[in-house]
Scaffold this motif. Structure first.
Motif, mmCIF file in Angstrom:
data_model
loop_
_atom_site.group_PDB
_atom_site.id
_atom_site.type_symbol
_atom_site.label_atom_id
_atom_site.label_comp_id
_atom_site.label_asym_id
_atom_site.label_seq_id
_atom_site.Cartn_x
_atom_site.Cartn_y
_atom_site.Cartn_z
ATOM 1 N N LEU A 3 -0.118 9.018 -14.730
ATOM 2 C CA LEU A 3 0.627 8.958 -13.467
ATOM 3 C C LEU A 3 2.074 9.358 -13.709
ATOM 4 O O LEU A 3 2.668 9.026 -14.734
ATOM 5 C CB LEU A 3 0.584 7.547 -12.885
ATOM 6 C CG LEU A 3 -0.643 7.135 -12.082
ATOM 7 C CD1 LEU A 3 -0.383 5.799 -11.436
ATOM 8 C CD2 LEU A 3 -0.998 8.159 -11.038
ATOM 9 N N ARG A 4 2.618 10.042 -12.727
ATOM 10 C CA ARG A 4 4.034 10.389 -12.776
ATOM 11 C C ARG A 4 4.730 9.647 -11.646
ATOM 12 O O ARG A 4 4.334 9.749 -10.481
ATOM 13 C CB ARG A 4 4.202 11.895 -12.619
ATOM 14 C CG ARG A 4 5.651 12.364 -12.636
ATOM 15 C CD ARG A 4 5.706 13.864 -12.583
ATOM 16 N NE ARG A 4 4.953 14.363 -11.435
ATOM 17 C CZ ARG A 4 4.547 15.620 -11.322
ATOM 18 N NH1 ARG A 4 4.763 16.467 -12.292
ATOM 19 N NH2 ARG A 4 3.894 16.005 -10.234
ATOM 20 N N LEU A 5 5.759 8.883 -11.992
ATOM 21 C CA LEU A 5 6.502 8.100 -11.009
ATOM 22 C C LEU A 5 7.868 8.735 -10.801
ATOM 23 O O LEU A 5 8.667 8.839 -11.725
ATOM 24 C CB LEU A 5 6.660 6.655 -11.481
ATOM 25 C CG LEU A 5 5.371 5.839 -11.668
ATOM 26 C CD1 LEU A 5 5.699 4.437 -12.125
ATOM 27 C CD2 LEU A 5 4.559 5.809 -10.392
ATOM 28 N N ALA A 6 8.108 9.173 -9.583
ATOM 29 C CA ALA A 6 9.416 9.737 -9.233
ATOM 30 C C ALA A 6 10.114 8.764 -8.292
ATOM 31 O O ALA A 6 9.588 8.419 -7.235
ATOM 32 C CB ALA A 6 9.236 11.098 -8.561
ATOM 33 N N ALA A 7 11.296 8.287 -8.695
ATOM 34 C CA ALA A 7 12.007 7.279 -7.910
ATOM 35 C C ALA A 7 12.559 7.882 -6.627
ATOM 36 O O ALA A 7 13.370 8.810 -6.652
ATOM 37 C CB ALA A 7 13.130 6.668 -8.735
ATOM 38 N N ASP A 8 12.107 7.352 -5.488
ATOM 39 C CA ASP A 8 12.663 7.744 -4.187
ATOM 40 C C ASP A 8 13.872 6.888 -3.818
ATOM 41 O O ASP A 8 14.715 7.321 -3.035
ATOM 42 C CB ASP A 8 11.598 7.588 -3.090
ATOM 43 C CG ASP A 8 10.756 8.839 -2.927
ATOM 44 O OD1 ASP A 8 10.851 9.717 -3.806
ATOM 45 O OD2 ASP A 8 10.016 8.944 -1.939
ATOM 46 N N VAL A 389 4.961 3.423 -4.277
ATOM 47 C CA VAL A 389 4.799 2.196 -5.066
ATOM 48 C C VAL A 389 6.154 1.502 -5.131
ATOM 49 O O VAL A 389 7.154 2.104 -5.545
ATOM 50 C CB VAL A 389 4.295 2.518 -6.491
ATOM 51 C CG1 VAL A 389 4.170 1.238 -7.303
ATOM 52 C CG2 VAL A 389 2.956 3.248 -6.442
ATOM 53 N N LEU A 390 6.193 0.246 -4.733
ATOM 54 C CA LEU A 390 7.438 -0.522 -4.720
ATOM 55 C C LEU A 390 7.405 -1.574 -5.820
ATOM 56 O O LEU A 390 6.481 -2.384 -5.910
ATOM 57 C CB LEU A 390 7.628 -1.196 -3.363
ATOM 58 C CG LEU A 390 8.903 -2.003 -3.176
ATOM 59 C CD1 LEU A 390 10.143 -1.127 -3.378
ATOM 60 C CD2 LEU A 390 8.931 -2.644 -1.797
ATOM 61 N N ASP A 391 8.416 -1.520 -6.685
ATOM 62 C CA ASP A 391 8.601 -2.523 -7.732
ATOM 63 C C ASP A 391 9.639 -3.515 -7.224
ATOM 64 O O ASP A 391 10.841 -3.249 -7.193
ATOM 65 C CB ASP A 391 9.084 -1.840 -9.013
ATOM 66 C CG ASP A 391 9.284 -2.834 -10.152
ATOM 67 O OD1 ASP A 391 9.083 -4.047 -9.935
ATOM 68 O OD2 ASP A 391 9.642 -2.395 -11.260
ATOM 69 N N TRP A 392 9.143 -4.700 -6.817
ATOM 70 C CA TRP A 392 10.031 -5.688 -6.199
ATOM 71 C C TRP A 392 11.117 -6.152 -7.157
ATOM 72 O O TRP A 392 12.270 -6.361 -6.755
ATOM 73 C CB TRP A 392 9.222 -6.898 -5.734
ATOM 74 C CG TRP A 392 8.311 -6.627 -4.584
ATOM 75 C CD1 TRP A 392 6.951 -6.670 -4.578
ATOM 76 C CD2 TRP A 392 8.689 -6.278 -3.247
ATOM 77 N NE1 TRP A 392 6.454 -6.359 -3.343
ATOM 78 C CE2 TRP A 392 7.508 -6.125 -2.496
ATOM 79 C CE3 TRP A 392 9.909 -6.072 -2.601
ATOM 80 C CZ2 TRP A 392 7.503 -5.779 -1.151
ATOM 81 C CZ3 TRP A 392 9.916 -5.730 -1.261
ATOM 82 C CH2 TRP A 392 8.717 -5.592 -0.558
ATOM 83 N N CYS A 393 10.760 -6.333 -8.406
ATOM 84 C CA CYS A 393 11.722 -6.914 -9.357
ATOM 85 C C CYS A 393 12.923 -5.994 -9.588
ATOM 86 O O CYS A 393 14.067 -6.445 -9.595
ATOM 87 C CB CYS A 393 11.027 -7.208 -10.682
ATOM 88 S SG CYS A 393 9.774 -8.517 -10.558
ATOM 89 N N SER A 394 12.673 -4.715 -9.783
ATOM 90 C CA SER A 394 13.769 -3.783 -10.066
ATOM 91 C C SER A 394 14.386 -3.212 -8.792
ATOM 92 O O SER A 394 15.468 -2.629 -8.844
ATOM 93 C CB SER A 394 13.263 -2.634 -10.936
ATOM 94 O OG SER A 394 12.343 -1.837 -10.219
ATOM 95 N N GLY A 395 13.674 -3.327 -7.656
ATOM 96 C CA GLY A 395 14.181 -2.752 -6.421
ATOM 97 C C GLY A 395 14.041 -1.245 -6.377
ATOM 98 O O GLY A 395 14.841 -0.560 -5.733
ATOM 99 N N ARG A 396 13.033 -0.724 -7.044
ATOM 100 C CA ARG A 396 12.809 0.720 -7.050
ATOM 101 C C ARG A 396 11.566 1.068 -6.230
ATOM 102 O O ARG A 396 10.552 0.391 -6.310
ATOM 103 C CB ARG A 396 12.627 1.248 -8.476
ATOM 104 C CG ARG A 396 13.876 1.153 -9.344
ATOM 105 C CD ARG A 396 13.662 1.889 -10.656
ATOM 106 N NE ARG A 396 14.820 1.793 -11.525
ATOM 107 C CZ ARG A 396 14.954 0.900 -12.493
ATOM 108 N NH1 ARG A 396 13.986 0.030 -12.717
ATOM 109 N NH2 ARG A 396 16.036 0.878 -13.231
ATOM 110 N N LEU A 397 11.686 2.153 -5.477
ATOM 111 C CA LEU A 397 10.559 2.684 -4.726
ATOM 112 C C LEU A 397 10.182 4.020 -5.340
ATOM 113 O O LEU A 397 11.000 4.943 -5.397
ATOM 114 C CB LEU A 397 10.929 2.866 -3.246
ATOM 115 C CG LEU A 397 9.821 3.403 -2.334
ATOM 116 C CD1 LEU A 397 8.689 2.390 -2.197
ATOM 117 C CD2 LEU A 397 10.376 3.759 -0.959
#
Length: 830
Positions: A3-8, A389-397
């Motif tokens: 998977l490739r995760l690109a931060a929006d 995909v939302l990472d609640w802990c880091s606050g990254r979408l």
């Protein structure tokens, strides 16, 4: 990483610098946030992609902000000048109303479980401009809020709709009318009495689909879990779309919400002790329910996927290794459009193909020490619509998609057949830069042509790539076109949009249409019929054949339009009517097939889809040949017989033979000129007995172009004569008659004479003849031959004679006499 995760979006980068700058401008310095950084967190992601967040200043005041995903700007929404803890927050589409639920904070500044007598306040605030605050609820249980964001063009909306979800297991909808005052100011109309209605109650689990405005929830009836779905519309109406039993175990004492924002109600480190449940849909009409019960053993984990759109489910059990490898994180399900990913940090990553779940070989399972099992953040992840995909802990979408580079690398390293097939389909589903991906796969196929034993690599590539190239046109293609060469591995109302597609999927499952997939069986029969008619000299109406050949011209024109570089392989240099007939017939049959099953799509668009699909198949074959040609550095002079084959030509001949095998069983067309080139290479690469074996078994097809070139290129040495004669006797009669005239040789003359005599004597009726023979007219005193030649002369001179070689004066009784004498001389060894 698969998977490739690109931060929006990232709280630290997109929000924090602006807050610090604003604090500095007010003279408070950066310290206003430095001591309260942990209070900065994401609260909600609305349908339009805007992100709501909150933070506290050094006095404990609660601030609400909004990050606009389109302008990449932050906007301050509202401030509560009290030390409160936020449970939930939502903003309407026009950003004129804010709903929030809050609870009292403890002295330590962190919210614990509610103490007796404490209150959860649910407030509705006018924020454009900041004005009245209305208390919607003041209760001893938690409340979550969510504005509806309908699909409408009008702006602003005269009425807003707000969902309240209670920990007491009920959901209400408030209807809020607004009016404009003082220009653009918006206030609530009749704020003292807001209409509301009960939407659901007695549920133990609920999920919000922000993109499609749907509510899923589970009720327990007699210990059975019943999944229900409500669709909300632009007006105040909503419909219960379906209810279906789920074979899962949920506790009546439990309560779980998905996609209603983030709170710290649950200890995230104990997520593995709770069951996980989520619902995923996509634009093709798929509906998947993913479930994992609470973890009972440290040695294995079980999870299930219910494919509602296919009418069945699958349960998987994965080993977790030793008892020391303790699971502290919960299992994560991710919605990746055509796939669902199941992820357990440090243990495994399972990529499930939800379009074709019947073929387990289309799904990819990675485990062990592979870096892929640690590729995602270990914190709790929330899968949103659109592969977000939302990472609640880091606050990254993040925006998640398949990592093509990793998958291509994995394709080269894969050892098991099912892994190769799964990765092949994963790569082909990535529709960006298709030409590059296909080139890489072709390179892999060329170097691993015999590496698979369970399926044919070329077959699977052609079928799968053609399928994925046209799949986005309509979601029904998985029911109408083949998507794999190994297919033999062996309650909803009538609504529009997604529900119409889901209904279509369910109807397909319900009635189980085994013949809805297109196959070339009809084309095969019709093609063989046309070829047979051609051999016997018969042919149906010219208009019918012309229409078929016109179809082929359209396909080849589209194929040539795809070409970006000059073609290396000597294809498309002859008419090759047999292959053109096959291409044209396939266009006709596939178009009729799609018109039957896709009545809602206009005929012109379907015709374009068919041309794209068939030209894509031919293009893939051309790409494989071009890649092989380029790899082995071959040149156009290969199209001659008077040179010995090189090792490179042997390799290309092998590839072409594998292409022929792959297309033969599926009865797929080949590019015009393919059989000629294949035969040329076969003659140069194979010893005579092998060559004849290939011809007799239909592997090599003798085309007129190939045999004509052979007759011209080869001399009349004994070896060449033997080859030529072996070829000529295997030709169809019509082609054989033409080819014999190109070879000035007694063998050729003998064949011509035999065919000439056979044709003349077919309708011969014996007539009385004079017993006296004029010897002066014959060159040899051999009475049987003289008598026979006289008969032939009489027939030729008759007005009823049908000369098989009309227009060629050198073929007559005299020619036959000379050929017979030469042949007899050879036989007698004179």
């Amino acid at each position: 990483m698969a998977l490739r995760l690109a931060a929006d979006f990232d709280l630290r980068k997109d929000v924090l610098p602006g807050l610090r700058a604003a604090a500095g401008a007010r003279g408070g310095g950066a310290g206003i946030l430095e001591n309260n950084y942990e209070s900065l967190r994401v609260l909600n992601v609305e349908r339009n992609g805007n992100i709501i967040y909150t933070y506290k200043d050094d006095k404990g005041n609660v601030f609400f902000g909004l990050f606009d995903c389109h302008t990449r700007q932050n906007e301050h929404l509202y401030t509560f000048e009290k030390d409160l803890q936020v449970v939930s927050c939502s903003v309407n589409r026009e950003r004129t109303l804010l709903a929030a639920s809050l609870v009292q904070s403890t002295k330590e500044g962190r919210r614990n479980e509610l103490q007796p007598g404490s209150k959860c306040l649910t407030l509705l605030v006018e924020i454009h401009p900041v004005n009245n605050v209305k208390v919607l609820k003041a209760v001893d249980s938690y409340i979550w809020v969510q504005f509806l964001h309908p699909h409408v063009e009008s702006n602003p909306l005269p009425e807003n709709h707000l969902l309240l979800i209670s920990e007491e297991k009920y959901i209400e909808q408030f209807h809020i009318q607004v009016i404009q005052e003082d220009g653009n100011g918006v206030v609530i109309k009749n704020s003292g009495h807001l209409p509301r209605e009960r939407v659901a109650e007695d549920f133990v689990w609920a999920q919000w689909d922000m993109s499609e405005q749907r509510l899923y929830y589970v009720e327990l009836k007699k210990s059975r879990s019943i999944l229900k779905c409500i669709q909300f519309y632009a007006d105040e109406n909503f419909n219960l779309m379906f209810e279906a039993p789920l074979d899962i175990a949920l506790s009546d004492s439990g309560f779980n919400l998905v996609n209603f924002g983030c709170t710290d109600l649950q200890d995230q480190e104990k997520l593995s002790e709770h069951p996980t449940l989520c619902v995923f849909t996509n634009h093709t009409g798929s509906l998947c329910v993913c479930y994992s019960p609470k973890l009972d053993s440290w040695e294995q984990i079980t999870y299930s996927v219910f494919y509602f759109h296919k009418g069945h489910s699958k349960t998987f059990t994965a080993a977790l290794g030793s008892a020391d490898s303790r699971v502290t994180k919960g299992i994560t399900f991710l919605n990746l459009d055509y796939f669902v990913a199941v992820y357990l940090p440090g243990h495994f990553f399972h990529l499930l193909n939800i379009q074709h779940p019947d073929l387990v070989c289309h799904s990819l399972f990675l485990t062990g020490n592979n870096e892929v099992v640690d590729m995602l953040p270990h914190g709790p992840l929330q899968s949103l619509s659109g592969s977000l995909v939302l990472d609640w802990c880091s606050g990254r979408l993040y925006r998640a998609d398949l990592n093509r580079s990793y998958l291509l690398e994995f394709l080269w390293d894969a050892r098991l057949d099912w892994e190769k097939m799964a990765v092949l389909h994963c790569v082909l589903s990535c529709r960006q830069d298709t030409r590059f991906l296909e080139a890489k796969i072709i390179q892999w196929i060329s170097e691993n042509i015999s590496a698979c034993h369970s399926f044919d690599l070329i077959q699977e590539f052609i079928i799968a790539s053609s399928y994925w190239s046209i799949y986005p046109e309509t979601g029904n293609m998985d029911k109408l076109l083949p998507y794999s060469s190994v297919l033999t591995w062996n309650t909803v109302h009538s609504f529009k949009g997604y529900w119409e597609k889901l209904h279509s999927n369910l109807e397909y499952v319900k009635y189980s249409e085994p013949h809805s997939h297109y196959s070339n069986s009809v084309v095969r029969r019709e093609w063989h019929s046309l070829i047979s008619e051609e051999k016997t000299g018969k042919r149906r109406s010219m208009a019918y054949v012309r229409n078929i050949l016109d179809n082929a011209i359209k396909v080849i024109s589209k194929l040539e339009a795809r070409r970006l570089e000059p073609r290396l392989t000597p294809l498309f240099q002859e008419e090759d009517n047999h292959q053109r007939l096959l291409v044209g017939l396939m266009v006709s049959e596939l178009k009729d097939h799609l018109l039957r099953h896709l009545p809602g799509i206009e005929k012109k668009r379907i015709e374009q889809m068919v041309l794209d699909y068939i030209s894509k198949q031919l293009d893939l074959i051309c790409q494989i040949l071009e890649a092989s040609w380029r790899r082995h550095n071959l040149h156009p002079w290969i199209f001659h017989f008077n040179r010995r084959a090189s090792a490179a030509e042997f390799a290309v001949f092998h590839i072409m033979t594998r292409i022929l095998e792959a297309t033969h069983s599926l009865f797929l067309p080949l590019p015009p000129g393919f059989h000629t080139l294949h035969t040329v290479l076969g003659v140069r690469c194979l010893p005579l007995h092998n060559l004849l074996h290939y011809i007799d078994n239909g592997v090599l097809l003798l085309t007129e172009t190939a045999v004509t070139r052979l007759m011209k290129d080869l001399d009349n040495t004994e070896k060449s004569e033997k080859l030529k004669f072996s070829i000529i006797v295997r030709l169809p009669p019509l082609i054989g008659q033409k080819i014999c005239r190109l070879w000035d040789h007694p063998m050729s003359s003998n064949i011509i004479s035999r065919n000439h005599v056979k044709r003349l004597l077919q309708d011969y009726k014996k007539q009385p003849r004079s017993s006296v023979i004029d010897k002066s007219s014959y060159s040899v005193e051999f009475l049987p031959l003289n008598y026979f030649t006289g008969i032939l002369t009489d027939i030729e001179s008759s007005s009823q004679a049908l000369n098989a070689f009309e227009g060629h004066d050198n073929v007559d009784a005299k020619f036959v006499e000379e050929a017979a004498l030469k042949h007899t001389t050879v036989l007698l060894g004179l």
